[in-house]
Design a protein around this motif. Structure first.
Motif, PDB file in Angstrom:
ATOM      1  N   ALA A 131       7.266   2.025  54.376  1.00  0.00           N
ATOM      2  CA  ALA A 131       7.391   1.472  53.027  1.00  0.00           C
ATOM      3  C   ALA A 131       8.696   0.692  52.907  1.00  0.00           C
ATOM      4  O   ALA A 131       8.727  -0.404  52.333  1.00  0.00           O
ATOM      5  CB  ALA A 131       7.324   2.586  51.990  1.00  0.00           C
ATOM      6  N   ARG A 132       9.772   1.235  53.472  1.00  0.00           N
ATOM      7  CA  ARG A 132      11.065   0.521  53.429  1.00  0.00           C
ATOM      8  C   ARG A 132      10.972  -0.782  54.219  1.00  0.00           C
ATOM      9  O   ARG A 132      11.520  -1.808  53.807  1.00  0.00           O
ATOM     10  CB  ARG A 132      12.175   1.408  53.979  1.00  0.00           C
ATOM     11  CG  ARG A 132      12.647   2.455  52.990  1.00  0.00           C
ATOM     12  CD  ARG A 132      13.937   3.122  53.447  1.00  0.00           C
ATOM     13  NE  ARG A 132      13.727   4.037  54.551  1.00  0.00           N
ATOM     14  CZ  ARG A 132      13.492   5.337  54.419  1.00  0.00           C
ATOM     15  NH1 ARG A 132      13.459   5.883  53.208  1.00  0.00           N
ATOM     16  NH2 ARG A 132      13.321   6.104  55.472  1.00  0.00           N
ATOM     17  N   VAL A 161       8.311  -2.649  54.700  1.00  0.00           N
ATOM     18  CA  VAL A 161       7.531  -3.609  53.913  1.00  0.00           C
ATOM     19  C   VAL A 161       8.407  -4.217  52.822  1.00  0.00           C
ATOM     20  O   VAL A 161       8.466  -5.441  52.661  1.00  0.00           O
ATOM     21  CB  VAL A 161       6.274  -2.931  53.305  1.00  0.00           C
ATOM     22  CG1 VAL A 161       5.623  -3.824  52.266  1.00  0.00           C
ATOM     23  CG2 VAL A 161       5.284  -2.553  54.398  1.00  0.00           C
ATOM     24  N   LYS A 162       9.103  -3.371  52.090  1.00  0.00           N
ATOM     25  CA  LYS A 162       9.975  -3.870  51.015  1.00  0.00           C
ATOM     26  C   LYS A 162      11.081  -4.768  51.570  1.00  0.00           C
ATOM     27  O   LYS A 162      11.421  -5.796  50.980  1.00  0.00           O
ATOM     28  CB  LYS A 162      10.559  -2.707  50.230  1.00  0.00           C
ATOM     29  CG  LYS A 162       9.523  -1.997  49.379  1.00  0.00           C
ATOM     30  CD  LYS A 162      10.147  -0.905  48.542  1.00  0.00           C
ATOM     31  CE  LYS A 162       9.111  -0.198  47.709  1.00  0.00           C
ATOM     32  NZ  LYS A 162       8.398  -1.047  46.770  1.00  0.00           N
ATOM     33  N   SER A 163      11.621  -4.409  52.711  1.00  0.00           N
ATOM     34  CA  SER A 163      12.678  -5.208  53.342  1.00  0.00           C
ATOM     35  C   SER A 163      12.177  -6.597  53.708  1.00  0.00           C
ATOM     36  O   SER A 163      12.890  -7.592  53.542  1.00  0.00           O
ATOM     37  CB  SER A 163      13.190  -4.474  54.586  1.00  0.00           C
ATOM     38  OG  SER A 163      14.089  -5.279  55.293  1.00  0.00           O
ATOM     39  N   VAL A 213       9.862  -8.285  52.206  1.00  0.00           N
ATOM     40  CA  VAL A 213       9.737  -9.062  50.962  1.00  0.00           C
ATOM     41  C   VAL A 213      11.122  -9.464  50.462  1.00  0.00           C
ATOM     42  O   VAL A 213      11.353 -10.623  50.113  1.00  0.00           O
ATOM     43  CB  VAL A 213       8.971  -8.258  49.888  1.00  0.00           C
ATOM     44  CG1 VAL A 213       8.957  -9.006  48.555  1.00  0.00           C
ATOM     45  CG2 VAL A 213       7.546  -7.972  50.356  1.00  0.00           C
ATOM     46  N   GLU A 214      12.055  -8.520  50.467  1.00  0.00           N
ATOM     47  CA  GLU A 214      13.411  -8.802  49.987  1.00  0.00           C
ATOM     48  C   GLU A 214      14.103  -9.877  50.824  1.00  0.00           C
ATOM     49  O   GLU A 214      14.895 -10.657  50.308  1.00  0.00           O
ATOM     50  CB  GLU A 214      14.246  -7.520  49.975  1.00  0.00           C
ATOM     51  CG  GLU A 214      13.810  -6.557  48.894  1.00  0.00           C
ATOM     52  CD  GLU A 214      14.420  -5.165  49.049  1.00  0.00           C
ATOM     53  OE1 GLU A 214      15.229  -4.951  49.987  1.00  0.00           O
ATOM     54  OE2 GLU A 214      14.059  -4.298  48.238  1.00  0.00           O
ATOM     55  N   SER A 218       5.076 -10.888  48.649  1.00  0.00           N
ATOM     56  CA  SER A 218       4.690  -9.594  48.083  1.00  0.00           C
ATOM     57  C   SER A 218       4.440  -8.575  49.187  1.00  0.00           C
ATOM     58  O   SER A 218       4.261  -8.936  50.361  1.00  0.00           O
ATOM     59  CB  SER A 218       3.403  -9.740  47.247  1.00  0.00           C
ATOM     60  OG  SER A 218       2.304 -10.030  48.108  1.00  0.00           O
ATOM     61  N   GLU A 219       4.400  -7.323  48.790  1.00  0.00           N
ATOM     62  CA  GLU A 219       4.070  -6.261  49.742  1.00  0.00           C
ATOM     63  C   GLU A 219       2.671  -6.470  50.305  1.00  0.00           C
ATOM     64  O   GLU A 219       2.423  -6.219  51.485  1.00  0.00           O
ATOM     65  CB  GLU A 219       4.169  -4.882  49.070  1.00  0.00           C
ATOM     66  CG  GLU A 219       5.572  -4.417  48.788  1.00  0.00           C
ATOM     67  CD  GLU A 219       6.103  -4.859  47.429  1.00  0.00           C
ATOM     68  OE1 GLU A 219       5.383  -5.581  46.693  1.00  0.00           O
ATOM     69  OE2 GLU A 219       7.251  -4.497  47.108  1.00  0.00           O
TER      70      GLU A 219
END
Length: 93
Positions: free
Chosen positions: A16-17, A19-21, A23-24, A30-31
């Protein structure tokens, strides 16, 4: 007609981290895009394995079944493979 389907998934925190990374960092909007790209890569990998099985493994097995005397004991096959890999490594040096 819809061409997408909404799903809810649960990921381990590390994934999850990641995936978010992604995107960031701006590589994805998006995820969902990250997950789709990962699934496309998995789909391609599966297709490569399937082609290998059909194009190389299947015909090799068929040849062996047609003439089992052409087969080699496992230790002999590994010995030849090891010798070939060592020769390739020597050439690369």
């Amino acid at each position: 007609m819809r061409t997408t389907q909404q799903m809810s998934i649960t990921l381990p925190l590390e994934l999850a981290r990641m995936v978010k990374s992604k995107v960031e960092a701006g590589g994805y909007a998006s995820e969902s895009e990250v997950i789709r790209e990962g699934l496309r890569a998995l789909q391609e990998r599966d297709a490569v394995v399937e082609r290998w099985l059909q194009d190389e493994v299947g015909p090799t097995l068929d040849r062996y079944r047609a003439d089992p005397t052409r087969g080699a004991p496992l230790d002999e096959a590994f010995g030849r493979l090891s010798a070939r890999m060592n020769a390739d490594a020597d050439k690369a040096r």
